[in-house]
Design an enzyme around this catalytic site. Structure first.
Site, short mmCIF file in Angstrom:
data_model
loop_
_atom_site.label_atom_id
_atom_site.label_comp_id
_atom_site.label_asym_id
_atom_site.label_seq_id
_atom_site.Cartn_x
_atom_site.Cartn_y
_atom_site.Cartn_z
CD GLU A 160 32.02 24.81 36.11
OE1 GLU A 160 30.98 24.88 36.67
OE2 GLU A 160 33.06 25.60 35.97
CE LYS A 161 28.12 25.46 33.09
NZ LYS A 161 29.39 26.37 33.16
CG ASP A 176 32.01 28.17 35.01
OD1 ASP A 176 32.09 28.22 33.88
OD2 ASP A 176 30.75 27.95 35.36
CG ASP A 228 33.09 30.31 39.95
OD1 ASP A 228 33.76 29.22 39.40
OD2 ASP A 228 31.81 30.41 40.03
CE1 TYR A 242 25.77 26.93 34.44
CE2 TYR A 242 26.02 28.93 35.43
CZ TYR A 242 26.15 27.80 35.44
OH TYR A 242 26.54 27.07 36.64
NE ARG A 268 22.82 24.19 38.26
CZ ARG A 268 22.33 23.39 39.31
NH1 ARG A 268 22.60 23.94 40.57
NH2 ARG A 268 21.31 22.47 39.01
#
Length: 735
Positions: A7-8, A101, A103, A318, A320
């Protein structure tokens, strides 16, 4: 070739490091037969209305409702290069691993890329919520089939497509109907944004509608065994009490005070308990935004930007995150992280010297970690003096919360004493701090509700009650009735509003909706029926301010007249959090395979279509105060910012082209002074005009010249050049 799509970047980097011997390429790492690439959050976004039909570019009622099904994607601007790299690698791969991630949003983020690229290759799923090498190794040994998460992908897709369908139809609908009533700007509607407005409006009206009511406390001053202290009367159940258990009768309260004053008192109960308080948990984004606002007056969106900068400087994890817990495996990094903090922030060195890295606080709990762990410092070196003041303040907050995890518990002794006077019961409480523990780090932190332990409330006394025992006799030296008045709720501040967005369910009257909201958050520590996410809540507050629905008055956030009027014209389902609750239930059904995604969208299309039809017919019950156009006398004027500043123009444009200068925020209707020098020459073309001397410049030769025009323009358009210092008027014009 096995392709991991993270994702990142930092997740991709951690996977590559764990796989071993990573070789950096263009937008990827190579580890033998494994290639690891990464996204930058979402790489794709749902297309805008005009991408479905060019006619939708213009906002018109005729075009509504706009149905974005089947939906289309477009690559987010600025992310084309990395997306093309991912797309190329997908074509080359034999097996793909979704490393988004853990989720629903992480599942969607990668799966939507695979769908966009028409991937048909075997796809696996790796579940990583921490960049710890040990945890990544464990996840690599336990890869799942990505098809097992298809329901999660569909549920997230339902939310994304649904939010866009609902948002741009309702926003265009209410904006266009608002313009008919003279409302400038955009009347935006959203599943999360609009209920936040509802919270602020409800709070403001509760304050405005508050009626003062009196209640009464009875306090006595006692002396027992040479200990002087205050205690509070404990009313029996048959006393005249209000709905919160407070004395409602002044006569009753005064009667108790009179009966007890000067009378003997006996200790009927005395108990001392040991109390231990754990350190506050490390921060998630929302709690960090709350503290930054409370302590440093930093706006929530600014805090998000600051944490992003600190993350890019490798100083924090991270940023957020919606979680305040850490994995057990993070504990092994404690000595190195604490040493790094001591180097980066020497002012913490004395506290770190007294910290015990082997201590394991309640924060270290794998079961409570969601898609990300809490925001904590990293082992990244940095000179905090090189940071901006706000960056430094935020970094130090994060460091302090981490250091506190390795300090002893705060220890206290809480003594509760019950007394009887003339058949009436009183109670007093005293807390003696025996060991400060972690609270030594928070000594100068005022108004921090999270660290303010229970001090006994109204029954608290500073006297040490530990020496008192049951049966001890004394006297009620004095006793008085104190009149108190109910207070209205406090206006929202940015910090308190953010806090409430985590627990909106407490304001929901429908018990079913409230339960659905709480069920949504049952696996999230610290959330209890909230709306929005830590990464988006601040943006909704900013949007509401930009739209003119709420405004800042001092440190408070209050609704504007426009915000209240707009709130009142909307259906309740738009201003309440019910939609989030009901959607979540349907998303769970989609995830479980009980209902298809299309069924959810079909129902939403029907709802939106009905709302569009009804609002088109009935219009909006909203009024805008304004100034009538003196030219057409049909429309209101509106204030517009032009290249040379503000001016006022008729809303009936282009049918009415009237415009007026702005003077102190109001239209200036005073006659415009003629642009030029008024002369005594009568206009030969009309009966009552005078000629005005003006100057111009030739477009061809660029040479200046002088000419005369009638001061009755545009009714009279007479125009003459100058000759011998006078207007050159043809003889025919004078006859």
């Amino acid at each position: 070739m096995r392709l991991f799509i993270a994702e990142k970047h930092e997740v991709g980097q951690a996977i590559a490091k764990t796989l071993g011997n990573p070789q950096r390429g263009d937008g990827c790492y190579t580890c033998g037969d494994d290639v690891i690439t990464w996204c930058a959050g979402h790489m794709l976004e749902l297309s805008s209305p005009e991408d479905y039909d060019a006619a939708n570019k213009e906002w018109t009622l005729k075009s509504l409702p706009i149905i974005n099904i089947p939906w289309k994607y477009r690559i987010i601007e600025g992310r084309e290069k990395q997306f093309r790299i991912i797309q190329k690698l997908i074509k080359q791969a034999d097996v793909i691993v979704n490393a988004g991630d853990t989720d629903a949003e992480g599942q969607l983020l990668v799966d939507e890329i695979l769908d966009y690229c028409d991937n048909q290759k075997p796809t696996q799923r790796i579940l990583i919520n921490d960049n710890n090498e040990k945890l990544i190794r464990r996840a690599l040994d336990n890869l799942k089939d990505n098809r097992d998460f298809y329901g999660l992908y569909q549920s997230a897709l339902a939310r994304a497509v649904g939010d866009q369908l609902y948002g741009f139809n309702m926003t265009r609908l209410y904006t266009l109907k608002g313009r008919e009533k003279g409302v400038d700007g955009v009347l935006s509607v959203g599943r999360v944004q609009t209920p936040i407005l509802g919270l602020v409006v409800a709070r403001d009206r509760a304050i405005a509608g508050h009626s003062k009511v009196f209640y009464y406390n009875v306090k006595g001053q006692f002396s027992v065994d040479a200990v002087d202290f205050a205690a509070v009367f404990q009313p029996p159940e048959d006393a005249p009490l209000d709905d919160k258990g407070r004395i409602a009768s002044q006569d009753y309260a005064q009667g108790i005070a009179g009966a007890c004053k000067g009378q003997p008192a006996t200790i009927t109960g005395a108990e001392t308990k040991d109390k231990q308080d754990a350190a506050p948990l490390p921060y998630d984004l929302l709690e960090l935004q709350v503290d930054a606002s409370r302590k440093f007056k930093i706006k929530a969106d600014k805090t998000l930007a600051i944490t992003q900068a600190l993350r890019e400087k490798k100083l924090i994890t991270y940023n957020r995150s919606d979680c305040r817990y850490l994995n057990d495996e993070n504990h092994q990094d404690a000595p190195d992280v604490l040493a790094t903090i001591a180097d980066n922030a020497p002012m913490f060195a004395p506290f770190i010297d007294k910290a015990d890295p082997s201590r394991k606080s309640r924060a270290f709990n794998n079961a409570n970690v969601t898609a990300h762990h809490a925001i904590v410092p990293t082992q990244g070196k940095g000179n905090i003096e090189a940071l901006s003041e706000q960056e430094r303040n935020i970094y130090l907050l994060i460091c302090r919360a981490y250091i506190a995890q390795f300090w002893p518990l705060k220890e206290s002794k809480v003594t509760t004493v019950d007394l009887e006077v003339s058949g009436h019961r009183f109670r007093a409480k005293n807390t003696q701090v025996m060991a400060e523990g972690w609270s030594a780090l928070y000594k100068n932190d005022k108004d921090n509700q999270e660290i303010d332990s229970d001090d006994g409330g109204e029954e608290a006394t500073t006297a040490n009650l530990a020496t008192l025992s049951p049966g001890a006799a004394g006297q009620c030296i004095d006793c008085r009735s104190e009149q108190q008045e109910t207070k209205p709720p406090k206006p929202y501040t940015e910090a308190t509003l953010l806090k409430d967005l985590k627990r909106v369910a407490k304001y929901v009257e429908d018990p079913l909706i409230a339960k659905l909201l709480r069920d949504k958050d049952k696996d999230k520590k610290g959330e209890s029926g909230g709306i929005g996410t830590p990464a988006t809540r601040d943006s909704f507050i900013v949007k509401l301010k930009e739209r003119g629905f709420i405004e800042e008055k001092g440190k408070n956030l209050v609704s504007t007249k426009l915000g209240q009027d707009f709130h009142d014209t909307l259906p309740r389902k738009a201003t309440a959090p019910d939609m989030t609750a009901l959607w979540h239930q349907q998303q769970k059904d989609i995830e479980a395979g009980n209902i298809p995604l299309q069924a959810f969208l079909d129902e939403l299309v029907a709802t939106v279509t009905q709302e569009v039809t009804e609002v088109k017919e009935r219009g909006l019950d909203i009024r805008v105060e304004g100034v009538n156009c003196p030219t057409c006398k049909q429309h209101l004027l509106r204030r517009i910012k032009g290249k040379k500043g503000f001016f006022w123009a008729c809303r009936g444009y282009p049918d009415c082209r009237a415009s007026f200068p702005d003077k102190g925020g109001k239209p200036d209707f005073s006659p415009k002074a003629p642009a030029g020098e008024t002369t005594a020459h009568a206009c030969p073309d009309c009966d009552n005009g005078k000629l005005i001397k003006r100057r111009g410049k030739s477009k061809k030769t660029k040479k200046p010249y002088t000419w005369y025009g009638c001061d009755q323009f545009p009714a009279c358009k007479a125009r003459f050049f100058e000759k011998d210092g006078k207007p050159e008027i043809p003889e025919a014009a004078t006859n």
